[in-house]
Design a protein around this motif. Sequence first.
Motif, short mmCIF file in Angstrom:
data_model
loop_
_atom_site.label_atom_id
_atom_site.label_comp_id
_atom_site.label_asym_id
_atom_site.label_seq_id
_atom_site.Cartn_x
_atom_site.Cartn_y
_atom_site.Cartn_z
N TYR A 72 0.80 -1.22 0.00
CA TYR A 72 0.00 0.00 0.00
C TYR A 72 0.83 1.28 0.00
CZ TYR A 72 -3.59 -3.30 1.46
OH TYR A 72 -4.42 -4.38 1.54
N TYR A 73 2.17 1.17 0.00
CA TYR A 73 2.98 2.40 0.03
C TYR A 73 2.55 3.37 -1.07
CZ TYR A 73 6.73 5.62 -0.93
OH TYR A 73 7.44 6.76 -1.20
N ASP A 74 2.41 2.87 -2.30
CA ASP A 74 2.20 3.77 -3.43
C ASP A 74 0.79 4.37 -3.44
OD1 ASP A 74 1.45 1.40 -6.12
OD2 ASP A 74 1.04 1.31 -3.97
N THR A 75 -0.09 3.92 -2.59
CA THR A 75 -1.45 4.46 -2.56
C THR A 75 -1.67 5.38 -1.37
OG1 THR A 75 -2.29 2.57 -1.31
CG2 THR A 75 -2.37 2.42 -3.71
N GLY A 76 -0.63 5.66 -0.63
CA GLY A 76 -0.78 6.44 0.59
C GLY A 76 -0.55 7.92 0.42
N CYS A 77 -0.79 8.66 1.51
CA CYS A 77 -0.42 10.07 1.61
C CYS A 77 1.06 10.13 1.97
CB CYS A 77 -1.21 10.77 2.72
SG CYS A 77 -2.99 10.69 2.55
N MET A 78 1.77 11.06 1.38
CA MET A 78 3.20 11.17 1.63
C MET A 78 3.56 12.63 1.92
SD MET A 78 4.42 8.86 -1.58
CE MET A 78 3.61 7.28 -1.90
N ALA A 79 4.58 12.81 2.71
CA ALA A 79 4.97 14.17 3.06
C ALA A 79 6.42 14.21 3.51
CB ALA A 79 4.07 14.73 4.17
N TRP A 80 6.93 15.42 3.62
CA TRP A 80 8.22 15.68 4.23
C TRP A 80 8.00 16.66 5.38
CZ3 TRP A 80 12.73 13.28 3.16
CH2 TRP A 80 12.80 12.53 1.97
N TYR A 81 8.60 16.36 6.52
CA TYR A 81 8.62 17.24 7.66
C TYR A 81 10.07 17.62 7.94
CZ TYR A 81 3.83 16.12 9.19
OH TYR A 81 2.47 15.99 9.29
N ARG A 82 10.24 18.69 8.72
CA ARG A 82 11.58 19.03 9.19
C ARG A 82 11.51 19.49 10.63
NH1 ARG A 82 12.93 24.33 5.45
NH2 ARG A 82 11.49 25.81 6.46
N HIS A 83 12.63 19.30 11.30
CA HIS A 83 12.73 19.68 12.70
C HIS A 83 14.07 20.36 12.90
CE1 HIS A 83 12.27 18.42 17.21
NE2 HIS A 83 12.17 19.71 17.00
N THR B 46 10.05 21.21 -4.23
CA THR B 46 9.06 20.44 -4.99
C THR B 46 9.02 19.02 -4.48
OG1 THR B 46 9.50 21.77 -6.98
CG2 THR B 46 8.35 19.68 -7.27
N ILE B 47 7.82 18.58 -4.12
CA ILE B 47 7.62 17.18 -3.72
C ILE B 47 7.10 16.40 -4.91
CG2 ILE B 47 5.29 17.58 -2.84
CD1 ILE B 47 5.91 15.48 -0.65
N SER B 48 7.58 15.19 -5.07
CA SER B 48 7.13 14.34 -6.16
C SER B 48 7.23 12.89 -5.73
CB SER B 48 7.96 14.60 -7.43
OG SER B 48 9.32 14.24 -7.20
N LYS B 49 6.69 12.02 -6.56
CA LYS B 49 6.78 10.59 -6.25
C LYS B 49 6.89 9.80 -7.53
CE LYS B 49 1.78 9.88 -5.90
NZ LYS B 49 0.71 9.20 -5.12
N ASP B 50 7.52 8.65 -7.40
CA ASP B 50 7.65 7.71 -8.50
C ASP B 50 7.14 6.37 -7.97
OD1 ASP B 50 8.46 5.87 -10.42
OD2 ASP B 50 10.31 6.94 -10.86
N ASN B 51 5.89 6.07 -8.30
CA ASN B 51 5.29 4.84 -7.76
C ASN B 51 6.00 3.59 -8.25
OD1 ASN B 51 3.39 6.21 -6.25
ND2 ASN B 51 1.83 6.13 -7.85
#
Length: 121
Positions: free
Chosen positions: A28-39, A68-73
Motif C-alpha cells: 500500500y505504500y504507493d497508494t498512501g499520503c506522503m509528506a516531508w517534515y523538518r525539525h 518540490t515534492i514528487s513521487k515515483d510509484n
Amino acid sequence: QVQLMESGGASVAAGGSLRLSCAGSGRYYDTGCMAWYRHAAGQKREVVAFITPGAGTRYADSVKGRFTISKDNAKNTHYLQMNSLKTEDTAMYYCWWRHASAGNCYGEPVWGQGTQVTVSS
C-alpha cells in the motif's frame, strides 16, 4: 507494514540545491499520503510538503517556489527537490506516510529515520 528510508541529506552552501529521497517498502505504500517534515534545533517540527495519492501537492509558505515534492510509484520512492536553499532550511528532514482512502489520510503515521540538511552562509 510500510517502512521508510531517507537519503540525500548533506551540507551545502546557501543558494545550492539538494534532492532528498524516501524509499518505501511494504504493501500500500504507493497508494498512501506522503509528506516531508523538518525539525530544526529549538523549533517545532513542521510539515514542509505534502503529496496526495492523486499527486496533488501542498507546501509550507516558507518553501513555496523553492521546494518540490514528487513521487515515483514504480520506484516506491518520493522525493523533495530543494532549490535556492537558505540557512533557515537547516534541519533534520523526515519523510512521512499514512494510509489513504477516498481522499483522506488515516491510520498511524509512519516515519523515516531522518536525514540532516545543513545550509551554510
